[in-house]
Design a protein around this motif. Structure first.
Motif: not given
Length: 131
Positions: A25-29, A32
């Motif tokens: 998956p693409p890099e996110t923040w 959670y």
């Protein structure tokens, strides 16, 4: 295609599918994370507002009860004062009527006494005239 005069070149490959692993998956923040500090601050403010409202409502209820008790005492005191004033007024009216009747009786007594005094003075004058 048969009978139409159109030639088709079709190439068929084996129906073999190669399954590759999906792309990451693409890099996110990042993972959670709960925003505990921010939500705790808001919740604490709401809790504080609720406490303040409860306190104000309790104070208002207490003030209302005390005011109601004061009002009821004032009304009972007023009723008692009206009864006392009414009794006093009745007694004073009765005393006034008695004094008026005594005044009238004394006025009649004064007239009769004055008549007697005049008669005595005439008699005294007639006695002095004879001497």
């Amino acid at each position: 295609i048969a009978g139409t005069g159109i030639a088709v070149l079709a190439q068929v490959s084996e129906h073999l599918q190669v399954i590759d692993a999906p792309a990451p998956p693409p890099e996110t923040w990042g993972a959670y994370q709960k925003k505990s500090e921010e939500s705790n601050g808001v919740i604490a403010m709401v809790d504080l507002l609720i406490k303040d409202l409860d306190k104000e409502m309790t104070e208002a209820e207490t003030t209302e009860k005390m005011s109601q008790a004061d009002y009821e005492k004032m009304m009972s005191d007023s009723a008692e004062k009206r009864a006392t004033d009414s009794k006093s007024l009745t007694e004073k009216g009765s005393a006034k009527a008695d004094m008026e009747s005594q005044l009238e009786a004394h006025g009649e007594l004064k007239k009769s006494s004055a008549s007697e005094l005049m008669a005595v003075m005439k008699y005294t004058q007639s006695l002095h005239a004879e001497c």
